[in-house]
Design a protein around this motif. Structure first.
Motif, PDB file in Angstrom:
ATOM      1  N   ALA A  85      36.067 -80.517  50.915  1.00 26.25           N
ATOM      2  CA  ALA A  85      36.929 -80.882  52.045  1.00 26.25           C
ATOM      3  C   ALA A  85      36.104 -81.258  53.279  1.00 26.25           C
ATOM      4  CB  ALA A  85      37.894 -79.748  52.369  1.00 26.25           C
ATOM      5  N   TYR A  86      34.911 -80.675  53.432  1.00 28.81           N
ATOM      6  CA  TYR A  86      34.048 -81.065  54.545  1.00 28.81           C
ATOM      7  C   TYR A  86      33.703 -82.548  54.428  1.00 28.81           C
ATOM      8  CZ  TYR A  86      33.375 -76.133  55.652  1.00 28.81           C
ATOM      9  OH  TYR A  86      33.577 -74.822  56.006  1.00 28.81           O
ATOM     10  N   TYR A  87      33.380 -82.992  53.205  1.00 32.38           N
ATOM     11  CA  TYR A  87      33.068 -84.395  52.976  1.00 32.38           C
ATOM     12  C   TYR A  87      34.294 -85.277  53.220  1.00 32.38           C
ATOM     13  CZ  TYR A  87      28.495 -83.376  50.963  1.00 32.38           C
ATOM     14  OH  TYR A  87      27.200 -82.984  50.781  1.00 32.38           O
ATOM     15  N   GLY A  91      24.729 -85.761  52.172  1.00 34.62           N
ATOM     16  CA  GLY A  91      24.234 -84.395  52.142  1.00 34.62           C
ATOM     17  C   GLY A  91      24.881 -83.596  53.253  1.00 34.62           C
ATOM     18  N   CYS A  92      24.899 -82.272  53.071  1.00 36.99           N
ATOM     19  CA  CYS A  92      25.537 -81.410  54.051  1.00 36.99           C
ATOM     20  C   CYS A  92      24.734 -80.126  54.220  1.00 36.99           C
ATOM     21  CB  CYS A  92      26.959 -81.077  53.603  1.00 36.99           C
ATOM     22  SG  CYS A  92      27.894 -80.086  54.783  1.00 36.99           S
ATOM     23  N   THR A  93      24.557 -79.723  55.461  1.00 33.10           N
ATOM     24  CA  THR A  93      23.993 -78.420  55.781  1.00 33.10           C
ATOM     25  C   THR A  93      25.113 -77.593  56.394  1.00 33.10           C
ATOM     26  OG1 THR A  93      21.821 -79.386  56.206  1.00 33.10           O
ATOM     27  CG2 THR A  93      22.244 -77.192  57.126  1.00 33.10           C
ATOM     28  N   PHE A  94      25.431 -76.473  55.756  1.00 32.94           N
ATOM     29  CA  PHE A  94      26.502 -75.606  56.220  1.00 32.94           C
ATOM     30  C   PHE A  94      25.929 -74.519  57.125  1.00 32.94           C
ATOM     31  CE2 PHE A  94      28.001 -77.275  52.153  1.00 32.94           C
ATOM     32  CZ  PHE A  94      29.249 -77.742  52.497  1.00 32.94           C
ATOM     33  N   GLU A 124      25.211 -85.997  56.527  1.00 26.11           N
ATOM     34  CA  GLU A 124      24.601 -87.318  56.617  1.00 26.11           C
ATOM     35  C   GLU A 124      25.201 -88.144  55.486  1.00 26.11           C
ATOM     36  OE1 GLU A 124      20.238 -88.698  57.400  1.00 26.11           O
ATOM     37  OE2 GLU A 124      20.490 -88.395  55.236  1.00 26.11           O
ATOM     38  N   ILE A 125      25.659 -89.337  55.837  1.00 29.44           N
ATOM     39  CA  ILE A 125      26.264 -90.244  54.868  1.00 29.44           C
ATOM     40  C   ILE A 125      25.566 -91.595  54.997  1.00 29.44           C
ATOM     41  CG2 ILE A 125      28.390 -91.385  54.105  1.00 29.44           C
ATOM     42  CD1 ILE A 125      29.921 -89.040  55.515  1.00 29.44           C
TER      43      ILE A 125
END
Length: 133
Positions: free
Chosen positions: A29-31, A60-63, A104-105
């Motif tokens: 859901a974050y994406y 990519g995602c940093t939580f 980052e996309i």
């Protein structure tokens, strides 16, 4: 959506459909919300007759911490790189003034018929420069 010289901001109240059985927002859901925030910016781009289509090349995602039901999350979109055939967006997510996640996309421009990479149109490049972080 609020648009400033260097970022666009979207506020989202986290809905029940995005919550897992542990009470936190699903990672996917974050994406989805980050992509919606980028799309809010993208719908204001200058369009031409032979524009390319754009595919996600990398993400990519940093939580930092989890969101929960009814949290009000702020999504700030910036452009960090304008390449010849690619565009890099960052989405900083926060809630109550605290960082939640950083995404980052990377998009690549491709010819709609051949699906081969092509240059990002100059009008789009010029427009995106005001969003460079």
């Amino acid at each position: 959506m609020e648009q400033t010289a260097d970022i666009t901001v979207s506020d989202v109240r986290i809905p029940f459909r995005d919550i897992d059985m542990h009470g936190h927002m699903h990672n996917a859901a974050y994406y989805a919300h980050a992509e919606a925030a980028v799309a809010s910016l993208w719908r204001h781009r200058p369009e031409g007759g032979s524009d390319p289509v754009y595919f996600v090349r990398k993400s990519g995602c940093t939580f930092h911490r989890g969101l929960k039901l009814d949290d009000l999350a702020r999504f700030k979109v910036a452009v960090t790189r304008i390449g010849a055939t690619s565009l890099t967006f960052t989405v900083a997510i926060s809630a109550e003034g605290l960082p939640v996640a950083d995404l980052e996309i990377v998009w690549v421009a491709v010819d709609p018929a051949s699906r081969q990479p092509v240059n990002v149109p100059q009008a789009v490049r010029d427009w995106l420069k005001s969003f460079l972080a």
